[in-house]
Design a protein around this motif. Structure first.
Motif, mmCIF file in Angstrom:
data_model
loop_
_atom_site.group_PDB
_atom_site.id
_atom_site.type_symbol
_atom_site.label_atom_id
_atom_site.label_comp_id
_atom_site.label_asym_id
_atom_site.label_seq_id
_atom_site.Cartn_x
_atom_site.Cartn_y
_atom_site.Cartn_z
ATOM 1 N N ALA A 1 -64.756 30.928 13.880
ATOM 2 C CA ALA A 1 -63.728 30.313 13.044
ATOM 3 C C ALA A 1 -63.015 29.188 13.781
ATOM 4 C CB ALA A 1 -62.731 31.367 12.579
ATOM 5 N N ALA A 2 -62.680 29.415 15.049
ATOM 6 C CA ALA A 2 -61.990 28.383 15.828
ATOM 7 C C ALA A 2 -62.888 27.166 16.031
ATOM 8 C CB ALA A 2 -61.552 28.953 17.176
ATOM 9 N N ASP A 3 -64.164 27.405 16.264
ATOM 10 C CA ASP A 3 -65.075 26.282 16.469
ATOM 11 C C ASP A 3 -65.301 25.514 15.176
ATOM 12 O OD1 ASP A 3 -66.921 25.126 18.664
ATOM 13 O OD2 ASP A 3 -68.188 25.197 16.873
ATOM 14 N N GLU A 4 -65.350 26.229 14.049
ATOM 15 C CA GLU A 4 -65.483 25.547 12.760
ATOM 16 C C GLU A 4 -64.297 24.617 12.517
ATOM 17 O OE1 GLU A 4 -68.092 28.577 9.964
ATOM 18 O OE2 GLU A 4 -65.915 28.813 10.072
ATOM 19 N N ALA A 5 -63.101 25.072 12.879
ATOM 20 C CA ALA A 5 -61.902 24.242 12.710
ATOM 21 C C ALA A 5 -61.968 23.012 13.603
ATOM 22 C CB ALA A 5 -60.656 25.063 13.012
ATOM 23 N N ALA A 6 -62.412 23.208 14.842
ATOM 24 C CA ALA A 6 -62.535 22.074 15.760
ATOM 25 C C ALA A 6 -63.603 21.104 15.280
ATOM 26 C CB ALA A 6 -62.867 22.592 17.161
ATOM 27 N N TRP A 7 -64.681 21.640 14.775
ATOM 28 C CA TRP A 7 -65.785 20.819 14.261
ATOM 29 C C TRP A 7 -65.310 19.972 13.085
ATOM 30 C CZ3 TRP A 7 -71.132 23.440 12.774
ATOM 31 C CH2 TRP A 7 -72.127 22.463 12.723
ATOM 32 N N ALA A 8 -64.503 20.553 12.221
ATOM 33 C CA ALA A 8 -63.988 19.820 11.066
ATOM 34 C C ALA A 8 -63.110 18.649 11.504
ATOM 35 C CB ALA A 8 -63.202 20.759 10.164
ATOM 36 N N GLU A 9 -62.357 18.825 12.585
ATOM 37 C CA GLU A 9 -61.538 17.731 13.101
ATOM 38 C C GLU A 9 -62.397 16.643 13.725
ATOM 39 O OE1 GLU A 9 -58.473 18.964 15.720
ATOM 40 O OE2 GLU A 9 -57.472 20.250 14.250
ATOM 41 N N GLN A 10 -63.457 17.053 14.405
ATOM 42 C CA GLN A 10 -64.327 16.100 15.083
ATOM 43 C C GLN A 10 -65.214 15.320 14.115
ATOM 44 O OE1 GLN A 10 -66.400 18.816 17.615
ATOM 45 N NE2 GLN A 10 -64.576 19.332 18.788
ATOM 46 N N ASP A 11 -65.614 15.967 13.016
ATOM 47 C CA ASP A 11 -66.549 15.354 12.063
ATOM 48 C C ASP A 11 -66.100 15.674 10.641
ATOM 49 O OD1 ASP A 11 -68.756 14.140 10.912
ATOM 50 O OD2 ASP A 11 -70.120 15.816 11.308
ATOM 51 N N PRO A 12 -64.969 15.113 10.222
ATOM 52 C CA PRO A 12 -64.375 15.517 8.940
ATOM 53 C C PRO A 12 -65.220 15.193 7.720
ATOM 54 C CG PRO A 12 -63.227 13.604 9.839
ATOM 55 C CD PRO A 12 -64.140 14.110 10.915
ATOM 56 N N THR A 13 -66.085 14.191 7.808
ATOM 57 C CA THR A 13 -66.893 13.814 6.645
ATOM 58 C C THR A 13 -68.326 14.330 6.716
ATOM 59 O OG1 THR A 13 -67.537 11.693 7.638
ATOM 60 C CG2 THR A 13 -65.520 11.732 6.315
ATOM 61 N N GLY A 14 -68.681 15.011 7.787
ATOM 62 C CA GLY A 14 -70.047 15.506 7.936
ATOM 63 C C GLY A 14 -70.274 16.802 7.182
#
Length: 223
Positions: A66-79
């Motif tokens: 869950a924490a990595d998914e949140a970080a991933w969303a910040e890093q690649d918000p449109t992917g």
């Protein structure tokens, strides 16, 4: 005693409508392993009845998905990240759904999907009557309440509803227990493995969604 005609067909999402290969491949790249490694570990989870969280734990002990998914969303918000788009639909999906609606059947998509997956499905303009996830229905599979909610959404009694999915535990067995007509599609790791299990005998096993219309007798709209 006559058998009620099927009037509605409800579909699971992952590995029923959606090919999840690209999702797991993106996770492999993010975790720094090969796609074969990631897919192999997911398959092992399917074979041993472990949650897919075990695959992440095997690669990175203590990994917080869950924490990595949140970080991933910040890093690649449109992917796409860990979700999907229309390119991930199996080739038979639109064709089979369209045929079922042409037969006069009510067609519904309902599974345990996160909000972003629900948004992606609704953006595909699929030939269906309703798309819902477990959050909207208020209960997750395999709880009996999920199938009761699906029956209410469909507007028909459970014996008049077919449920199509790739797993015995989450899909066909609880659907059968709810009185629905269970159909197991043999694709994806769960589908192929679960089709070998004795309990799969409670379902009709298919290899393509194109097989679904031929299994179901539409209601006689003249009566």
């Amino acid at each position: 005693m006559s058998v009620p005609a099927i009037r509605a067909v409800v579909f699971d999402v992952g590995e029923t409508l959606i090919d999840e290969t690209r999702i797991w491949t993106r996770w492999a790249h993010r975790l720094g392993v090969t796609p074969l490694t990631m897919l192999g570990l997911v398959g092992a989870c399917a074979a041993d009845d472990h949650p897919v969280a075990r695959a992440f734990e095997t690669i990175r002990p203590g990994f917080d998905v869950a924490a990595d998914e949140a970080a991933w969303a910040e890093q690649d918000p449109t992917g796409l990240r860990n979700t999907f788009d229309a390119d991930d639909l199996y080739p038979d999906v639109r064709r089979a759904l369209s045929t079922l609606r042409e037969l006069g059947l009510r067609v519904i998509v309902a599974g345990n999907q996160p909000p972003e997956a629900l948004t992606a499905l609704r953006a595909m303009d699929l030939p269906v009557d309703e798309i819902r996830n477990s959050a909207e229905l208020g209960v997750e599979k395999p709880h009996p309440g999920f199938f009761a909610a699906v029956a209410e959404l469909a507007g028909f009694a459970p014996p008049e509803i077919a449920y199509v999915g790739d797993r015995t535990d989450n899909d066909v067995l609880p659907a059968a227990d709810a009185g629905m007509c269970p159909i197991l599609i043999r694709r994806g790791p769960w589908g192929h493995l679960h089709a070998l299990r004795p309990e799969a005998a409670r379902a009709t096993i298919i290899d393509s969604l194109d097989d679904v219309p031929g299994l179901l007798v539409p209601p006689d709209v003249t009566t």
